[in-house]
Structures are given as C-alpha cells and as structure tokens.
Design an enzyme around this catalytic site. Structure first.
Site, PDB file in Angstrom:
ATOM      1  CB  THR A 153      -7.598  93.936  10.091  1.00 43.12           C
ATOM      2  OG1 THR A 153      -7.187  94.403  11.368  1.00 43.12           O
ATOM      3  CG2 THR A 153      -6.378  93.637   9.283  1.00 43.12           C
ATOM      4  CB  THR A 154     -11.099  96.527  13.217  1.00 40.65           C
ATOM      5  OG1 THR A 154      -9.935  96.036  13.859  1.00 40.65           O
ATOM      6  CG2 THR A 154     -12.290  96.277  14.085  1.00 40.65           C
ATOM      7  CG  ASP A 186      -4.191  92.976  14.418  1.00 41.82           C
ATOM      8  OD1 ASP A 186      -4.540  93.900  13.681  1.00 41.82           O
ATOM      9  OD2 ASP A 186      -3.623  91.963  14.017  1.00 41.82           O
ATOM     10  CG  ASP A 243      -1.338  96.224  12.693  1.00 42.20           C
ATOM     11  OD1 ASP A 243      -0.873  95.205  12.177  1.00 42.20           O
ATOM     12  OD2 ASP A 243      -2.477  96.299  13.170  1.00 42.20           O
TER      13      ASP A 243
END
Length: 554
Positions: free
Chosen positions: A95-96, A62, A399
C-alpha cells in the site's frame, strides 16, 4: 475592465481555479500525502504514531492504515487515500509503494505539462509504458513458484513482514502464516482452489513474548461457557448459531395488563418463562449440543442446557458466528418463526464439527471449534506486551496472509528489493528511444519515476542512495544488453538492494520475493489514480449559501 480570471466566475456563485494553479495544487496535495508514508517504506522503514480526536493512539507501519486515519481534506489527496485502501483490499500488501509511485508519476507529469506537453499526450505515453512494463514483468522477471519450491512461500511471507513490527521474528511467523493459509485451502463450486484469508481467525491475548504466539487448528472463539456446570468439551458437536435473545420474554414498553386475581400474575410469570423454555427445547430436540448466541441467555434457562449435556455460549461476536456458520455448514438463525408464524427449529440448521472444547490459553479461557465439516479453519493466537503492539502484529499478519494467498492462487513471484523497478527503468528508457512520437518523453518520465521506490528504500536505510542506485542500474543494464547465452549476466536481472548490509545481491537466492500480481496491480492502480488527477484542469468551489435570516429572531 475586469481581469479575465475574474470575469468567467462573475456569474457563478463560486471560485474557479484553472490551468497551472489547479495542477500545482493537486500535485502538491498528492506529494504531501505520499510524504507522510514515504519514510515507512521498506525493511528499515519507521513507524508512525497517530492520535485521533478522542485520544486513541495507533502505532503502525502499514500505509493503508496510516492514510485511512488521516483526515485528508483535499480531493486529490483523497484519491490517493482511496488508492491505498483499494490496494489493501485487492492485494493486502504494497500500500505504501503504490501511493509513492502515484505521487511521483504526477510530479513528473506536471513538469512535462509546464514544458508545453498536453496532458492527453502524457496519459497516452504513460499507458503505453504501463502496457510494456506489465508485458516485461510477466515474460522476463516473473517466475513460477513450482520451480522454486515450498521455501518460496515462506520467503514471500517473510518479505511482507520484513518492514513490520514482527520482522525480527519473521522465521517463526513466516512458517505460521504459511501453515495457517495451507490449512484453510478450499475448492469452490467452479473447481478453483481458494485460500480465504477470513477463515484464519486472529485472537489477541496479553502477556508473554510475540514468539509464544500459537497456531491452533480450528476456530478459536474469545468467549467462555455460560455456566460452570456445563461440559467443557463436546465430541461430534452439532452447532446451533443463533442471533436470538434467550432471556425471559418481557412485555413491550407501554403495555399494561390489568388483572383482578393475583394468581393470574403468577400464570403470566410462568408463561414468560414457558415461552423461552419451549424455544430452548425445540433447539435441543433438533439435536443441538453446542449453542452459540450473540445475545444473552437467562440463568434459569441454563438449567435446561446443563441437564441435556449441551454447551451454551452467550454474547459471541456476530462476525465470529458468521464465519463459524460458514465453516461448519450451519445457518445463522435470527428468528425461530417460520412462514406460517409457528416457531420451529430444523436440524438442517445445525453445523457439524468433530469437537468443541474450552481450553485455557494464558489467563484467558477460549473455546476451540476443531474439525469443522464444511470448510477447514485455523486460528492464530497472538501474544504480546500491550494493545498497540498486538494491533500492529495483527495488521502485519493480515498483510502476510493476503500476500501468501495471492501467491498460492496465482503461482508467480518476482524478486523484491527494488529489482523490478530498476529493471523496468532500464527497459522503458530503451523502449522510449524506439517511440518516434511525442509520447517518448512521457515514457522516459514513467521510467524515471519508478526509480523512486529503490531510492526511498535506500534513503530509509540510511545508505547512500545515488551510489547504490547507479550500481543497481549498471547490473540491470548489463543483464538487458547481454547475449542470450551469457547466463551469468542474464541473471543480473534478479539483483536488488540488501538494505541491512547496504549492498546489491541476487534477491531470488536471498529469498526476497513478492507476488507478481501485487506488483502489476500496484502499477496499474497507481497509474489510474495518477491519470484521474492529471485530467483535472479546473476546480470550481461553490460558495456555501448564507444562512437565511429568521424574521422572528431577536
């Protein structure tokens, strides 16, 4: 005399770095941060193992977790770390990719600055491109969930899980996440329908395999009853949530009592118990038959509860009690004193639930609160081999829950698998040619930097990136130049990468979907972060003061 760079810092006790140097530094810092998470993007992304200063190990995929565990020193790197955390709070997933896009935008902007284009022009161009991109996503690529059916929501949960540890069991977990989210549907005072992620409690228990995780209706508490003599189950529970210590009252530190009669000592001891027993009776008289407290309960006081047929649970987590108080409509009481200084406990402080029962799940006992009155709640009990995988499963579920929540609340989805980025790339390149001013270059670069997502996806999957991307671009170009009547070609806009097979497929039929709001938010936040770093043209580092010499020091 002096070199120019030196002269303007002569009178500041500081180092000043300006111009290209500072830009190269910040861009390099941003690239470094992005490269850390780059290889963890996508369904075949790899995990990172982080060991902190006391030797705790975290294995995760994550982006936000990886970055928050890194100790980033450079200010520009910190901006990207905060960007990932903000995306995690706002959307919960993606998020990445947001970090990768931001660093790519910065890299391209830096190239433009080297070609004598002013940063302000680039910023204006980027903003223009973003506005067009968002309009295009909303008007062309986005589809409402209603037209696609309930399967869609499960597909969205599965897409979010595909890159995580539970990707192989995404069928099973996808359904579980969607059921959990639908179980906690609430309507707030304004009449909006909300799905609070916090209402889903996730418990972790060692043992068995991950597919034996269960979804329980009700709130699961990882505690047991204080005494074996108590009831194991209470119907029509009236729940008191306390933050009070129900142990015998001790004298404060340093208080001395001088007595001349040993009987008085006995009196004092009795009174110490009397105080607590009175408190407990007040709570029980208010009608409470389930008492949850964050602190301890004295063994002598347990008798009261047992005789009254009440359940008492000690040492609960405060966070759990807050959520239970919300779900049952109870008040978390931290002090029994009212404004007059007398100790009272009103029955209005109690929450209500259909049943509170202690059940055995694997080796652990836990308490389930079923049928909470105020808001519904559900719990997921995860099973897995060890702590690392359980922690990672919890993050992956968080998530997915967030993504499902966003989709249910906003109701629009876009195809995943790099389809949106490639479509925007083609659209913005064409749009750039219609802009006659200097911003044209910036828009074209914005378009190119979006391709970094499909490229990274393909590279991580060990596929030939340039080959796949060029094919994907021809599909999207065909879809955007096609006549409105040519529906087959029009539908090419939903095409993206299938990384397991290494070919290009229609993502909507394949069920690879993401919430529109997630894509738009990530583009917006990536651009804001990029602009914040791009506007920096001078960095002044103040030298620390030398320590003053102590005249008495030998």
């Amino acid at each position: 005399m002096y070199s120019t760079a030196r002269s303007d810092t002569l009178f500041l006790g500081a180092q000043k770095i300006s111009g290209d140097d500072v830009r190269n530094q910040t861009v390099l810092a941003a690239q470094t941060v992005a490269n850390v998470v780059k290889s963890s993007l996508g369904p075949v992304g790899l995990d990172k193992m982080l060991v902190d200063d006391i030797g705790d190990v975290t294995v995760t995929n994550d982006g936000a977790t990886i970055l928050s565990l890194l100790d980033v020193q450079h200010p520009a790197g910190k901006i990207l770390v905060e960007l990932a955390q903000q995306q995690d709070r706002e959307v919960g997933d993606g998020t990445t990719s947001v970090v990768i896009i931001a660093s790519e935008l910065l890299k391209r902007a830096n190239e433009l600055v080297k070609n004598k284009i002013h940063p302000t022009t680039i910023i204006t161009g980027y903003r223009l491109a973003l506005r067009e991109a968002i309009r295009y996503i909303n008007e062309v690529l986005s589809q409402s969930v209603e037209t696609l059916g309930k399967e869609t929501i499960i597909n969205i949960a599965k897409t979010s899980m595909s890159s995580k540890i539970i990707g192989s069991d995404s069928e099973f977990f996808g359904k579980m996440v969607v059921d959990a989210m639908l179980a906690v549907k609430t309507v707030n005072t304004k009449g909006e329908i909300k799905y609070p992620v916090k209402a889903v409690n996730i418990l972790k228990a060692h043992g068995k395999s991950s597919t034996e995780s269960i979804l329980v209706d009700g709130y699961a508490l990882n505690c047991t009853i204080a005494s074996q003599a108590m009831l194991k189950s209470v119907k029509n529970a009236k729940i008191a949530c306390l933050d009070i210590n129900l142990q015998k009252a001790k004298m404060a530190m340093g208080v001395q009592i001088n007595i001349d009669d040993p009987d008085q000592l006995e009196e004092i001891r009795k009174r110490e118990y009397g105080i607590i027993i009175e408190r407990i009776r007040k709570i029980l008289n208010a009608g409470a038959n389930v008492i949850l407290t964050t602190k301890g309960i004295d063994d002598l006081c347990l008798k009261e509860f047992v005789e009254n047929g009440a359940m008492a649970v000690r040492r609960c987590k405060k966070e759990d009690l807050r959520r239970i108080a919300r779900a049952t409509g109870a008040t978390l009481v931290s002090n029994l004193s009212n404004l007059e200084g007398e100790e009272t406990f009103e029955s209005s402080y109690l929450g209500a639930a259909d049943e509170v029962v202690q059940t055995r799940i694997s080796d652990d006992e836990c308490i389930l609160i079923k049928g909470t009155k105020q808001h519904s709640s559900s719990s997921i009990i995860l099973r897995g081999p060890n702590d690392y995988s359980l922690d990672e499963m919890e993050r992956s579920l968080h998530d997915s829950l967030s993504v499902v929540k966003r989709t249910l609340e906003s109701g629009n989805v876009v195809p995943g698998g790099g389809a949106v980025e490639t479509a925007l790339n083609i659209y913005l390149e064409n749009f750039a040619t219609t802009v006659g001013s200097r911003e044209q270059l910036a828009i074209a670069e914005f378009a190119n930097s979006l391709l970094v997502i499909p490229k990274t996806l393909a590279v991580n999957a060990a596929k030939d990136a340039s080959d796949l991307i060029s094919k994907l671009r021809t599909y999207h170009a065909a879809s955007q130049t096609a006549l409105p009547t040519d529906t087959k070609r029009r539908n090419y806009k939903y095409y993206g990468l299938d990384l397991i097979e290494g070919k290009i497929v229609n993502e909507i039929n394949h069920g690879v979907l993401e919430p529109t709001i997630s894509k738009i938010k990530s583009l917006k936040s990536a651009l804001e972060a990029c602009i914040a770093i791009l506007r920096i043209d001078t960095m002044i580092e103040v030298n620390p003061e030398p320590p003053k010499e102590d005249p008495h020091d030998h």
